[in-house]
Design an enzyme around this catalytic site. Sequence first.
Site, mmCIF file in Angstrom:
data_model
loop_
_atom_site.group_PDB
_atom_site.id
_atom_site.type_symbol
_atom_site.label_atom_id
_atom_site.label_comp_id
_atom_site.label_asym_id
_atom_site.label_seq_id
_atom_site.Cartn_x
_atom_site.Cartn_y
_atom_site.Cartn_z
ATOM 1 N N ASP A 175 121.303 72.852 71.046
ATOM 2 C CA ASP A 175 122.446 73.503 70.396
ATOM 3 C C ASP A 175 123.765 72.955 70.932
ATOM 4 O OD1 ASP A 175 122.662 74.749 72.918
ATOM 5 O OD2 ASP A 175 121.479 76.464 72.243
ATOM 6 N N HIS A 248 123.367 63.651 48.690
ATOM 7 C CA HIS A 248 122.458 64.670 48.189
ATOM 8 C C HIS A 248 122.714 65.996 48.904
ATOM 9 C CE1 HIS A 248 120.596 62.415 51.527
ATOM 10 N NE2 HIS A 248 120.254 63.628 51.968
ATOM 11 N N ASP A 332 126.543 59.641 55.428
ATOM 12 C CA ASP A 332 125.140 59.284 55.257
ATOM 13 C C ASP A 332 124.908 58.622 53.890
ATOM 14 O OD1 ASP A 332 122.434 59.616 56.451
ATOM 15 O OD2 ASP A 332 122.060 60.795 54.648
ATOM 16 N N GLU A 361 127.243 54.756 56.362
ATOM 17 C CA GLU A 361 125.900 54.301 56.698
ATOM 18 C C GLU A 361 125.431 53.285 55.661
ATOM 19 O OE1 GLU A 361 121.249 55.710 57.194
ATOM 20 O OE2 GLU A 361 122.563 56.655 55.737
ATOM 21 N N HIS A 426 118.674 57.657 65.233
ATOM 22 C CA HIS A 426 117.687 58.661 64.825
ATOM 23 C C HIS A 426 116.808 58.178 63.680
ATOM 24 C CE1 HIS A 426 120.822 59.107 61.858
ATOM 25 N NE2 HIS A 426 120.041 59.859 61.124
ATOM 26 N N ASP A 427 117.166 57.051 63.061
ATOM 27 C CA ASP A 427 116.399 56.513 61.939
ATOM 28 C C ASP A 427 115.509 55.337 62.324
ATOM 29 O OD1 ASP A 427 117.205 58.217 59.852
ATOM 30 O OD2 ASP A 427 119.092 57.163 59.629
ATOM 31 N N ARG A 475 112.831 61.172 68.077
ATOM 32 C CA ARG A 475 113.718 62.323 68.270
ATOM 33 C C ARG A 475 113.165 63.268 69.336
ATOM 34 N NH1 ARG A 475 114.744 63.257 61.713
ATOM 35 N NH2 ARG A 475 115.492 61.134 61.329
#
Length: 575
Positions: A175, A248, A332, A361, A426-427, A475
């Site tokens: 958090d 999206h 993104d 991105e 993270h990708d 992750r």
Amino acid sequence: MQLAGILHRPESEDTAVLADHQVLIRLQTAQDIQSVTLKYADMYLWQAGAPMKTTTMQRGLATQAAQYWTLTVTVPTNRLIYGFQITGNDGKTIGYGDDGLFTDEATQWAITGHYFHLPYLHVSDAELPPAWVKDTVWYQIFPERFANGDQTNDPAKVQPWGQGPVQRDSFYGGDLRGIIDHLDDLADLGINGLYLCPIFTSPSNHKYDTLDHFEIDPHFGTKRDFQELVDAAHDRGMRVMLDAVFNHFGTASPQWQDVVKNGAQSRFADWFHIHDFPVGQDAKTGELNYETFGTAAMMPKLNTQNPAVRDYLIEITSYWLRQLDIDAWRFDVADEVDHGTWRAICAALRAVKPDVYLLGESWHTSASLVGNGQFDAVMNYPLTQPILSLFNQTVTIADYVGKTNLQLCQYRQPNQQVMFNALDTHDTARALTVLQDDPQKVQAALTLMMLLPGAPCLYYGTEAGLAGGPDPDNRRCMPWEPAPKTTAMYPIVQKLVKWRRSQTEFLATSQLSWQIHDGWLQLIRKDATQTVVGSFNLSQHSQTSAVVGKTIVSAGLTGDQLAADGFSLQVLNKR
């Protein structure tokens, strides 16, 4: 002379306005060229009898197929016409300008139509990126996995910290309070830029299926917590970048749920790319009747060409700048959103905060997204991913250099200096895992990245030697026990980060060159005051280094001997 290799495009990445009265000009040729001379003048003064100026261009970077030539020109009147006099290795010469090639004769150089034109140089048209980004070393945080600072807001099915394996639907309780608690750790590491993956309301752990862009996810905390984070970061000289998902929305978003309920009568029906109603999936074929991010049914694609959608996205991004004082936005899936939307959003945000950093991105070369009223930079995967291939030796040294030089010539120089450079995110799989769990290879790769133009970024846990395969394994929870400072990786990473930040101006302005020996690569950065050399021994045997100087970081360096797989970063001739 290979005439087909000659290329220059005015008002593109080949011409970069660096400051008032100053422009950098670049020419591409084949590799059979001996020299290039730039002929230039103010058109009106030249036509009135003033002489044309001539200056030899500098031989710049070479790709696998091409040679680049560069020159920074000072233009007292801000008006410029110019042409190139090109000399081949065979001694033959030719002129090149706006209407193509012409014979190198005085009568031809007297024709105005042969010259490229920059009618007037406006600094505002240069769209210079925020100066502070060049001085930034970013640190990417996946909030759900960085630190659990407040257990009272944990999700119902939270798992004990660090216990795995990590699943796509795992929750560990990371958090905002956890980030606040560790800001001093990041400051000690030398970090001065925080990039947070999405923190807005969402049912997932990754938050890329946003429900409400105006609210912090309750499992992360509150706006009060986030304001405290921003203020505390700013107190430590850190900038804060948030992640926006505008390609999206999530299917649980109120806009999409209204479409599900009301179909074609919904006021949000044209906010998405819907082929027919009711929205859903064909029971027989499994096909969706609406467009999505990739093939993810839970992420319906936004119709960003709808003015109402654009206005809403501008409202979101402006809000976090005005009310919470963030410093940057990362967008993104930027390459799947129309350019008109990006121009509208970027203009609105720069009106709110002129020095905001706007990052898109993209996983491929994306000059069309940079400048022209859009982003300051994109995520520079084409530049950084080949580094991993180099140290895994799945690409030759010569090919690595050629591919890297090509990427360094894809954007205007001011934008290249703020491109977002990361070995892993993270990708992607973690660099340590990609590099065969060899910490020394990661250290070498980081050293090389720190020497390249752009703003480097560390993915959280790199300093602690955190490993991980493809999503979701990349992750994993940040390992706080033992403390990252006690790991073997930490001191090397810390030295690199602090050295990189101490060399902002040098790395922004110095020349870049390469030397390739037998299994040996050197990246050289040089200006009038110092020379910095990164040496990387990719061979299977020790080699003698000709470099003698102050060592910033190294592995396998003993005296002038660099062991197999060893590397060093050294400073020479500093005055």
